[in-house]
Design a protein around this motif. Sequence first.
Motif, mmCIF file in Angstrom:
data_model
loop_
_atom_site.group_PDB
_atom_site.id
_atom_site.type_symbol
_atom_site.label_atom_id
_atom_site.label_comp_id
_atom_site.label_asym_id
_atom_site.label_seq_id
_atom_site.Cartn_x
_atom_site.Cartn_y
_atom_site.Cartn_z
ATOM 1 N N PRO A 73 -1.842 39.551 130.280
ATOM 2 C CA PRO A 73 -0.697 38.869 128.622
ATOM 3 C C PRO A 73 -1.196 36.876 129.000
ATOM 4 N N ASP A 74 -1.277 36.516 129.859
ATOM 5 C CA ASP A 74 -1.051 34.874 130.298
ATOM 6 C C ASP A 74 -2.645 34.892 130.655
ATOM 7 N N HIS A 75 -3.303 35.652 130.641
ATOM 8 C CA HIS A 75 -4.792 35.407 130.822
ATOM 9 C C HIS A 75 -5.503 36.715 129.975
ATOM 10 N N PRO A 76 -5.950 35.751 129.133
ATOM 11 C CA PRO A 76 -6.294 37.474 128.677
ATOM 12 C C PRO A 76 -8.211 37.728 128.885
ATOM 13 N N GLU A 77 -8.594 36.409 129.007
ATOM 14 C CA GLU A 77 -9.888 36.501 129.574
ATOM 15 C C GLU A 77 -10.092 36.878 130.531
ATOM 16 N N LEU A 78 -11.437 37.872 130.588
ATOM 17 C CA LEU A 78 -11.934 38.626 131.587
ATOM 18 C C LEU A 78 -11.836 37.677 133.035
ATOM 19 N N THR A 79 -12.665 37.046 132.595
ATOM 20 C CA THR A 79 -13.086 36.097 134.150
ATOM 21 C C THR A 79 -12.311 34.989 134.922
ATOM 22 N N LYS A 80 -10.719 35.413 133.815
ATOM 23 C CA LYS A 80 -9.506 34.592 134.000
ATOM 24 C C LYS A 80 -8.750 35.134 134.591
ATOM 25 N N ALA A 81 -8.731 36.442 134.092
ATOM 26 C CA ALA A 81 -7.654 37.443 134.415
ATOM 27 C C ALA A 81 -7.102 37.995 136.010
ATOM 28 N N HIS A 82 -6.196 38.235 136.284
ATOM 29 C CA HIS A 82 -5.455 38.516 137.390
ATOM 30 C C HIS A 82 -5.538 39.824 138.028
ATOM 31 N N ARG A 83 -4.754 40.533 136.825
ATOM 32 C CA ARG A 83 -5.172 42.312 136.578
ATOM 33 C C ARG A 83 -5.984 42.835 135.580
ATOM 34 N N PHE A 84 -6.181 43.819 136.108
ATOM 35 C CA PHE A 84 -7.701 44.420 134.917
ATOM 36 C C PHE A 84 -7.013 46.033 135.174
ATOM 37 N N LYS A 85 -7.433 46.761 133.782
ATOM 38 C CA LYS A 85 -7.795 48.221 133.757
ATOM 39 C C LYS A 85 -9.129 48.779 133.208
ATOM 40 N N ALA A 86 -8.892 50.051 134.263
ATOM 41 C CA ALA A 86 -10.026 51.273 133.810
ATOM 42 C C ALA A 86 -9.377 51.920 133.266
ATOM 43 N N THR A 87 -10.305 52.618 131.922
ATOM 44 C CA THR A 87 -10.313 52.909 130.732
ATOM 45 C C THR A 87 -10.884 54.204 130.896
ATOM 46 N N GLN A 88 -11.237 54.916 131.244
ATOM 47 C CA GLN A 88 -12.393 56.139 131.174
ATOM 48 C C GLN A 88 -12.813 56.863 130.057
ATOM 49 N N VAL A 89 -13.604 56.548 129.556
ATOM 50 C CA VAL A 89 -14.768 56.263 128.736
ATOM 51 C C VAL A 89 -15.802 57.661 128.356
ATOM 52 N N THR A 90 -16.155 58.419 129.368
ATOM 53 C CA THR A 90 -16.774 59.322 129.563
ATOM 54 C C THR A 90 -16.122 60.492 130.220
ATOM 55 N N HIS A 91 -15.629 62.097 129.932
ATOM 56 C CA HIS A 91 -15.211 62.930 130.673
ATOM 57 C C HIS A 91 -15.818 64.108 129.971
ATOM 58 N N THR A 92 -16.889 64.851 131.589
ATOM 59 C CA THR A 92 -17.280 65.315 131.547
ATOM 60 C C THR A 92 -17.772 66.063 132.900
ATOM 61 N N ARG A 93 -18.584 67.606 132.951
ATOM 62 C CA ARG A 93 -19.693 67.419 134.176
ATOM 63 C C ARG A 93 -20.295 67.014 134.677
ATOM 64 N N ASP A 94 -20.876 66.655 133.638
ATOM 65 C CA ASP A 94 -22.629 65.972 133.895
ATOM 66 C C ASP A 94 -22.061 64.738 134.065
ATOM 67 N N ALA A 95 -22.742 64.310 135.396
ATOM 68 C CA ALA A 95 -23.509 62.709 135.954
ATOM 69 C C ALA A 95 -23.443 61.728 134.894
ATOM 70 N N GLU A 96 -22.962 60.541 134.450
ATOM 71 C CA GLU A 96 -23.475 59.908 133.720
ATOM 72 C C GLU A 96 -23.646 58.243 134.650
#
Length: 154
Positions: A73-96
């Motif tokens: 919250p203190d650094h909302p820009e990707l290039t200035k942030a200190h923490r990051f979250k990764a959210t899964q976008v696809t959920h399949t048995r086939d590789a993307e």
Amino acid sequence: TEFALSPDEQHVVVVVHGELFLAPVKGPGKTVRLTDSPAYDHGVSWSPDGKKLLFASDRGGVEDLYLLEPDDPDHPELTKAHRFKATQVTHTRDAESGASFSPKGDKIAFLRAGKLWLAGPDGAGAKPLVDEPQVFDYAWSPDGKWVAFARTDG
């Protein structure tokens, strides 16, 4: 093993031993670790506005796509942030693989089981754009209205 230059060409994401790192292209600044997982993270693509990253990872046992955003919250820009979250976008048995944002950032394209797919940036509404196998490459037109693709046709 690979890199992705930011849209403004001021930062670069590099992949080192399956982890993502953000670094300035020149001048002062330090390299920031974006991911920390025993999985193999790779195939990075920047959103056109430079606020998000799309990447592939085998965190769930198969290559799925993930969206990385700032979680600071203190650094909302990707290039200035200190923490990051990764959210899964696809959920399949086939590789993307080969994921990229459209020029407007309102869609993503990727390869799954040799077919070219389109979806929303969060993975919603995924549907095949080229429903024939053996697609191995593609490119968005600058306005995002068209997608050129290459496939092996036996």
